[in-house]
Design an enzyme around this catalytic site. Structure first.
Site, PDB file in Angstrom:
ATOM      1  N   LYS A  48       0.840  -1.210   0.000  1.00  0.00           N
ATOM      2  CA  LYS A  48       0.000   0.000   0.000  1.00  0.00           C
ATOM      3  C   LYS A  48       0.868   1.251   0.000  1.00  0.00           C
ATOM      4  CE  LYS A  48      -3.698  -2.488   2.351  1.00  0.00           C
ATOM      5  NZ  LYS A  48      -4.339  -2.868   3.622  1.00  0.00           N
ATOM      6  N   GLN A  92      -4.003  -1.453   9.913  1.00  0.00           N
ATOM      7  CA  GLN A  92      -3.957  -2.772   9.259  1.00  0.00           C
ATOM      8  C   GLN A  92      -4.477  -3.846  10.219  1.00  0.00           C
ATOM      9  OE1 GLN A  92      -3.052  -3.456   6.003  1.00  0.00           O
ATOM     10  NE2 GLN A  92      -3.710  -5.541   6.444  1.00  0.00           N
ATOM     11  N   ASP A 115     -10.230   3.200   4.611  1.00  0.00           N
ATOM     12  CA  ASP A 115     -10.556   1.777   4.479  1.00  0.00           C
ATOM     13  C   ASP A 115     -12.074   1.586   4.401  1.00  0.00           C
ATOM     14  OD1 ASP A 115      -8.977  -0.388   4.105  1.00  0.00           O
ATOM     15  OD2 ASP A 115      -8.610  -0.817   6.219  1.00  0.00           O
TER      16      ASP A 115
END
Ligand code: NAP
Length: 293
Positions: A48, A92, A115
């Site tokens: 990412k 994460q 997200d």
């Protein structure tokens, strides 16, 4: 059988974003927070961060030890929420046992939730309101749109009901007028439910769960699963999806693993980061936002 390859579609998203970024008087800033050294998380976060930088975004990874307490993490999120230079925050998952991931999601400013997993954005997706949409479901939708897979009036069966994939994907499929079934570990006669599908999505995390007998001939199959089934001679992980290889002979279209949904997830994260920056910093998104989707 049509292969629904992810990289060319992700690249199309990046090109749209590059055009958009050239019009902005600032560089959107992404912060990814990682706890501990779970190898898969390390690899995903690196990917990412690299993609963000390749696109020309500003990106920083904040690494905390496995032993980090929930209070320490929440204090860090509060700092990122308050920092005007931070446009996007991603924690994460999975997080260590002592941290409640739902509490983490509740703490993230929904305007920086790139997200798309906070209760506010999840709820807005279900209501059909503008939202930062969960990356994997948004990536699946973009992939299907690119390959002109019709959804209106179609039977869509999603196997897996997580907050990360299955549930938000159901919301987006409904928005496209599909008839949606969410199957899970308690579903009776999963094979019969799957055989109803015009579009079958597997998001479980079990290699080979979806066998050819579970797929209606001619169905479109989307394999979200990522399963490590060993290492090759170079010590690299061998990754497979939830869909058994024989399904390729039955389906009319299928996403490969790797190289299907995975690249789309990263592309939609960066899409969300740019959109979040534009919304927060008061730039109009309207037409251009639609064009990028
Ligand atoms: P998760 O939170 O573990 O959820 C798995 C879901 O599968 C649950 O709803 C579970 O049902 C269901 N399930 C488990 N065993 C089943 C069975 N035998 N039959 C039917 N349903 C079953 O997983 P997740 O986070 O959604 O991730 C799913 C998979 O997608 C994983 O392999 C993950 O690595 C992958 N993934 C890929 C991407 C990507 O970018 N490609 C992104 C995210 C995740 P219950 O709810 O009843 O327990």
């Amino acid at each position: 059988m049509l292969e629904l390859s992810g990289p060319p579609v992700a690249e199309a998203v990046y090109q749209e974003l590059q055009t958009l970024l050239a019009t902005l008087p600032y560089v959107p800033h992404l912060r990814v927070v990682r706890l501990g050294d779970d190898p898969a998380s390390v690899a995903y976060v690196r990917l990412k961060d690299r993609q963000a930088k390749r696109l020309g975004l500003s990106s920083q990874v904040d690494v905390f030890p496995e032993s980090t307490s929930q209070e320490e993490l929440l204090a860090h999120i509060a700092r990122l929420n308050a920092d005007p230079e931070v446009d996007g925050i991603l924690v994460q998952s999975p997080v260590p046992r002592q941290v409640d991931f739902n509490a983490v999601l509740e703490a993230i400013d929904p305007l920086k939730d790139v997200d798309g997993l906070t209760p506010v954005n999840a709820g807005r997706m279900w209501m059909g309101l503008e939202a930062l949409e969960s990356c994997t479901p948004a990536g699946v939708m973009r992939l299907l749109k690119h390959y002109q897979i019709p959804l209106a009036g179609k039977e869509v069966v999603i196997v897996g009901r997580s907050n990360l994939v299955g549930k938000p994907l159901a919301a987006l499929m409904l928005r496209e007028h599909a008839t949606v079934t969410l199957a899970h570990s308690r579903t009776q006669d999963l094979a019969a439910v799957c055989r109803r599908a015009d579009v079958l999505v597997a998001a479980v995390g079990k290699a080979g769960l979806i066998t050819p007998e579970m797929v209606r001939p001619g169905a479109v199959v989307v394999d979200v699963g990522i399963n490590r089934v060993g290492q090759n001679e170079k010590g690299r992980d061998i990754l497979v999806g939830d869909v058994a290889p024989g399904v390729a002979a039955v389906a009319s279209a299928l996403t490969p693993v790797p190289g299907g949904v995975g690249p789309m997830t990263v592309a939609m994260l960066l899409y969300n980061t740019v959109i979040a920056a534009m919304r927060r910093r008061g730039r109009p998104t309207g037409e251009r936002l639609q064009a990028a989707r």
